[in-house]
Design a protein around this motif. Structure first.
Motif, PDB file in Angstrom:
ATOM      1  N   LEU A  46       0.822  -1.203   0.000  1.00  0.00           N
ATOM      2  CA  LEU A  46       0.000   0.000   0.000  1.00  0.00           C
ATOM      3  C   LEU A  46       0.859   1.259   0.000  1.00  0.00           C
ATOM      4  O   LEU A  46       0.518   2.258  -0.644  1.00  0.00           O
ATOM      5  CB  LEU A  46      -0.935   0.006   1.206  1.00  0.00           C
ATOM      6  CG  LEU A  46      -2.085  -1.004   1.186  1.00  0.00           C
ATOM      7  CD1 LEU A  46      -2.943  -0.848   2.434  1.00  0.00           C
ATOM      8  CD2 LEU A  46      -2.943  -0.850  -0.074  1.00  0.00           C
ATOM      9  N   SER A  47       1.962   1.213   0.721  1.00  0.00           N
ATOM     10  CA  SER A  47       2.854   2.364   0.753  1.00  0.00           C
ATOM     11  C   SER A  47       3.465   2.623  -0.619  1.00  0.00           C
ATOM     12  O   SER A  47       3.577   3.782  -1.054  1.00  0.00           O
ATOM     13  CB  SER A  47       3.957   2.145   1.793  1.00  0.00           C
ATOM     14  OG  SER A  47       4.787   3.277   1.884  1.00  0.00           O
ATOM     15  N   THR A  48       3.866   1.573  -1.307  1.00  0.00           N
ATOM     16  CA  THR A  48       4.423   1.733  -2.652  1.00  0.00           C
ATOM     17  C   THR A  48       3.380   2.288  -3.610  1.00  0.00           C
ATOM     18  O   THR A  48       3.667   3.179  -4.420  1.00  0.00           O
ATOM     19  CB  THR A  48       4.951   0.386  -3.169  1.00  0.00           C
ATOM     20  OG1 THR A  48       5.987  -0.085  -2.302  1.00  0.00           O
ATOM     21  CG2 THR A  48       5.509   0.521  -4.576  1.00  0.00           C
ATOM     22  N   LEU A  49       2.163   1.769  -3.540  1.00  0.00           N
ATOM     23  CA  LEU A  49       1.084   2.283  -4.386  1.00  0.00           C
ATOM     24  C   LEU A  49       0.824   3.761  -4.071  1.00  0.00           C
ATOM     25  O   LEU A  49       0.615   4.571  -4.989  1.00  0.00           O
ATOM     26  CB  LEU A  49      -0.180   1.457  -4.176  1.00  0.00           C
ATOM     27  CG  LEU A  49      -1.414   1.876  -4.987  1.00  0.00           C
ATOM     28  CD1 LEU A  49      -1.118   1.870  -6.480  1.00  0.00           C
ATOM     29  CD2 LEU A  49      -2.595   0.960  -4.673  1.00  0.00           C
ATOM     30  N   LEU A  76      -4.177   8.599   2.616  1.00  0.00           N
ATOM     31  CA  LEU A  76      -4.952   7.534   3.251  1.00  0.00           C
ATOM     32  C   LEU A  76      -4.223   6.196   3.168  1.00  0.00           C
ATOM     33  O   LEU A  76      -4.122   5.467   4.172  1.00  0.00           O
ATOM     34  CB  LEU A  76      -6.325   7.433   2.588  1.00  0.00           C
ATOM     35  CG  LEU A  76      -7.233   6.298   3.086  1.00  0.00           C
ATOM     36  CD1 LEU A  76      -7.545   6.466   4.567  1.00  0.00           C
ATOM     37  CD2 LEU A  76      -8.520   6.239   2.260  1.00  0.00           C
ATOM     38  N   LEU A  77      -3.697   5.863   1.994  1.00  0.00           N
ATOM     39  CA  LEU A  77      -2.963   4.606   1.838  1.00  0.00           C
ATOM     40  C   LEU A  77      -1.699   4.599   2.697  1.00  0.00           C
ATOM     41  O   LEU A  77      -1.347   3.569   3.293  1.00  0.00           O
ATOM     42  CB  LEU A  77      -2.604   4.392   0.374  1.00  0.00           C
ATOM     43  CG  LEU A  77      -3.773   4.174  -0.597  1.00  0.00           C
ATOM     44  CD1 LEU A  77      -3.267   4.049  -2.032  1.00  0.00           C
ATOM     45  CD2 LEU A  77      -4.567   2.927  -0.211  1.00  0.00           C
ATOM     46  N   THR A  78      -1.024   5.747   2.766  1.00  0.00           N
ATOM     47  CA  THR A  78       0.174   5.848   3.598  1.00  0.00           C
ATOM     48  C   THR A  78      -0.173   5.657   5.071  1.00  0.00           C
ATOM     49  O   THR A  78       0.561   4.983   5.815  1.00  0.00           O
ATOM     50  CB  THR A  78       0.843   7.216   3.385  1.00  0.00           C
ATOM     51  OG1 THR A  78       1.132   7.402   1.999  1.00  0.00           O
ATOM     52  CG2 THR A  78       2.147   7.311   4.168  1.00  0.00           C
ATOM     53  N   ALA A  79      -1.280   6.243   5.503  1.00  0.00           N
ATOM     54  CA  ALA A  79      -1.705   6.108   6.898  1.00  0.00           C
ATOM     55  C   ALA A  79      -2.074   4.663   7.220  1.00  0.00           C
ATOM     56  O   ALA A  79      -1.720   4.141   8.295  1.00  0.00           O
ATOM     57  CB  ALA A  79      -2.889   7.029   7.170  1.00  0.00           C
ATOM     58  N   ILE A  80      -2.772   3.995   6.302  1.00  0.00           N
ATOM     59  CA  ILE A  80      -3.133   2.593   6.523  1.00  0.00           C
ATOM     60  C   ILE A  80      -1.872   1.738   6.635  1.00  0.00           C
ATOM     61  O   ILE A  80      -1.769   0.852   7.491  1.00  0.00           O
ATOM     62  CB  ILE A  80      -4.043   2.079   5.397  1.00  0.00           C
ATOM     63  CG1 ILE A  80      -5.391   2.802   5.434  1.00  0.00           C
ATOM     64  CG2 ILE A  80      -4.259   0.568   5.517  1.00  0.00           C
ATOM     65  CD1 ILE A  80      -6.297   2.458   4.269  1.00  0.00           C
ATOM     66  N   ALA A  81      -0.908   2.019   5.758  1.00  0.00           N
ATOM     67  CA  ALA A  81       0.356   1.280   5.813  1.00  0.00           C
ATOM     68  C   ALA A  81       1.061   1.510   7.146  1.00  0.00           C
ATOM     69  O   ALA A  81       1.620   0.581   7.750  1.00  0.00           O
ATOM     70  CB  ALA A  81       1.256   1.706   4.654  1.00  0.00           C
ATOM     71  N   LEU A 135       4.613  -3.010 -12.467  1.00  0.00           N
ATOM     72  CA  LEU A 135       3.698  -2.714 -13.564  1.00  0.00           C
ATOM     73  C   LEU A 135       2.245  -2.742 -13.097  1.00  0.00           C
ATOM     74  O   LEU A 135       1.435  -1.909 -13.511  1.00  0.00           O
ATOM     75  CB  LEU A 135       3.902  -3.721 -14.702  1.00  0.00           C
ATOM     76  CG  LEU A 135       5.154  -3.534 -15.566  1.00  0.00           C
ATOM     77  CD1 LEU A 135       5.327  -4.717 -16.508  1.00  0.00           C
ATOM     78  CD2 LEU A 135       5.069  -2.231 -16.354  1.00  0.00           C
ATOM     79  N   ALA A 136       1.922  -3.701 -12.228  1.00  0.00           N
ATOM     80  CA  ALA A 136       0.558  -3.771 -11.702  1.00  0.00           C
ATOM     81  C   ALA A 136       0.222  -2.511 -10.914  1.00  0.00           C
ATOM     82  O   ALA A 136      -0.851  -1.910 -11.082  1.00  0.00           O
ATOM     83  CB  ALA A 136       0.401  -5.006 -10.826  1.00  0.00           C
ATOM     84  N   PHE A 137       1.145  -2.071 -10.054  1.00  0.00           N
ATOM     85  CA  PHE A 137       0.904  -0.869  -9.265  1.00  0.00           C
ATOM     86  C   PHE A 137       0.813   0.362 -10.162  1.00  0.00           C
ATOM     87  O   PHE A 137       0.032   1.286  -9.885  1.00  0.00           O
ATOM     88  CB  PHE A 137       2.009  -0.687  -8.234  1.00  0.00           C
ATOM     89  CG  PHE A 137       1.893  -1.626  -7.058  1.00  0.00           C
ATOM     90  CD1 PHE A 137       0.795  -2.459  -6.924  1.00  0.00           C
ATOM     91  CD2 PHE A 137       2.873  -1.676  -6.085  1.00  0.00           C
ATOM     92  CE1 PHE A 137       0.674  -3.321  -5.841  1.00  0.00           C
ATOM     93  CE2 PHE A 137       2.765  -2.528  -4.994  1.00  0.00           C
ATOM     94  CZ  PHE A 137       1.658  -3.355  -4.880  1.00  0.00           C
ATOM     95  N   ALA A 138       1.616   0.401 -11.226  1.00  0.00           N
ATOM     96  CA  ALA A 138       1.524   1.516 -12.173  1.00  0.00           C
ATOM     97  C   ALA A 138       0.150   1.531 -12.832  1.00  0.00           C
ATOM     98  O   ALA A 138      -0.427   2.607 -13.070  1.00  0.00           O
ATOM     99  CB  ALA A 138       2.620   1.398 -13.228  1.00  0.00           C
ATOM    100  N   PHE A 198      -2.307 -11.925  -0.366  1.00  0.00           N
ATOM    101  CA  PHE A 198      -3.080 -11.051  -1.242  1.00  0.00           C
ATOM    102  C   PHE A 198      -2.953  -9.629  -0.748  1.00  0.00           C
ATOM    103  O   PHE A 198      -3.115  -9.352   0.431  1.00  0.00           O
ATOM    104  CB  PHE A 198      -4.554 -11.491  -1.246  1.00  0.00           C
ATOM    105  CG  PHE A 198      -5.444 -10.616  -2.079  1.00  0.00           C
ATOM    106  CD1 PHE A 198      -5.186 -10.409  -3.408  1.00  0.00           C
ATOM    107  CD2 PHE A 198      -6.545 -10.010  -1.511  1.00  0.00           C
ATOM    108  CE1 PHE A 198      -6.004  -9.607  -4.185  1.00  0.00           C
ATOM    109  CE2 PHE A 198      -7.384  -9.198  -2.265  1.00  0.00           C
ATOM    110  CZ  PHE A 198      -7.102  -8.998  -3.611  1.00  0.00           C
ATOM    111  N   LEU A 199      -2.672  -8.696  -1.657  1.00  0.00           N
ATOM    112  CA  LEU A 199      -2.465  -7.303  -1.277  1.00  0.00           C
ATOM    113  C   LEU A 199      -3.628  -6.774  -0.445  1.00  0.00           C
ATOM    114  O   LEU A 199      -4.757  -6.828  -0.856  1.00  0.00           O
ATOM    115  CB  LEU A 199      -2.291  -6.453  -2.548  1.00  0.00           C
ATOM    116  CG  LEU A 199      -2.291  -4.941  -2.346  1.00  0.00           C
ATOM    117  CD1 LEU A 199      -1.134  -4.521  -1.479  1.00  0.00           C
ATOM    118  CD2 LEU A 199      -2.254  -4.235  -3.687  1.00  0.00           C
TER     119      LEU A 199
END
Length: 273
Positions: free
Chosen positions: A71-74, A104-109, A134-137, A272-273
């Motif tokens: 999530l942090s990378t995304l 929000l994603l950073t906070a969840i991570a 590539l998936a995250f992109a 699973f992510l």
């Protein structure tokens, strides 16, 4: 590890500052995003990248496996996309949507714990890193298209009602928002397609082969279909931009809902992510 957490927290604070500055500019009916918002976002992206680099050094694996690192990378990719739009495309106001999503994603991570939690895989070489990146992109591209689509719909409503207030002054023009949305979709779809193909080839080579009901496969296919639907909704006529924006927003909501359902249904520790 303390450096990783400290930099991660700093990035979260800078994202919050960026969102606050953009919100303040909207409230003032400014005609452009303030330079301070761009500077805060750039600093946040830098701190975030340094945090993930520190994570990689500390744990000797890329932050691509497990809930918090992924999530942090995304989040970093979404924030980076917002920064590029602000610098290159002069579309900083899209940060009104993108930066809060990244925050929000950073906070969840941060809450989940920035540490390796995924299962050990048989192979984590360059092809695996390329597959996940590539998936995250692709997912970041869909998020940018969602932001552009949502702002398009809001701007369209303002113009239809002949209200030329803060939204009209601060948001990019409709054609700019549509162009950003289309380009984000056209960039994200090939990335996600390549990621799905690499994932299939990787599972065939290193096993176990992924079946059609695998949550990762289901979520990837749902996202791919959301991309295709959003692009098809725009096909054939330039006046279909509003329909394309609506389809993008709905498709993004479906992808998020599918993730929540699949994540809740999947056994803990499955990776699973």
């Amino acid at each position: 590890m303390s450096m990783t957490l400290g930099l991660h927290s700093l990035a979260l604070v800078l994202y919050a500052v960026t969102a606050a500055l953009l919100g303040w500019s909207l409230a003032r009916a400014a005609q452009r995003a303030p330079l301070a918002a761009g500077a805060a976002l750039a600093a946040g992206v830098g701190a975030h990248a340094a945090a993930l680099g520190s994570y990689w050094t500390s744990f000797r694996e890329p932050p691509l496996v497990g809930l918090a690192p992924s999530l942090s990378t995304l989040a970093l990719l979404i924030a980076l996309g917002s920064l590029l739009l602000a610098v290159i495309g002069r579309s900083g106001p899209l940060g009104l949507v993108l930066v809060p999503v990244a925050a929000l994603l950073t906070a969840i991570a941060q809450i989940a714990g920035l540490r390796p939690t995924g299962p050990e895989l048989a192979y984590r070489g360059p092809w695996f890193i390329l597959h996940v990146t590539l998936a995250f992109a692709g997912y970041a591209g869909l998020t940018i298209a969602f932001a552009a689509g949502l702002m398009y719909l809001l701007q369209f409503r303002q113009l239809k009602d002949k209200r030329f207030g803060a939204v009209f002054r601060f948001f990019p023009p409709l054609d700019t928002l549509d162009r950003i949305g289309v380009r984000a979709l056209l960039t994200g779809l090939p990335c996600l397609t390549a990621a799905l193909l690499l994932g299939w080839a990787w599972s065939q080579r290193f096993g176990p082969a992924m079946h059609a009901g695998n949550p990762k496969v289901v979520w990837g296919v749902v996202t791919w279909l959301a991309f295709v639907a959003a692009l098809l909704a725009r096909a054939g006529n330039a006046t279909h931009a509003r329909r394309g924006a609506m389809t993008t927003v709905v498709g993004f909501a479906v992808v998020v809902a599918a993730y929540v359902v699949l994540r809740a249904a999947e056994a803990a520790g499955s990776g699973f992510l």
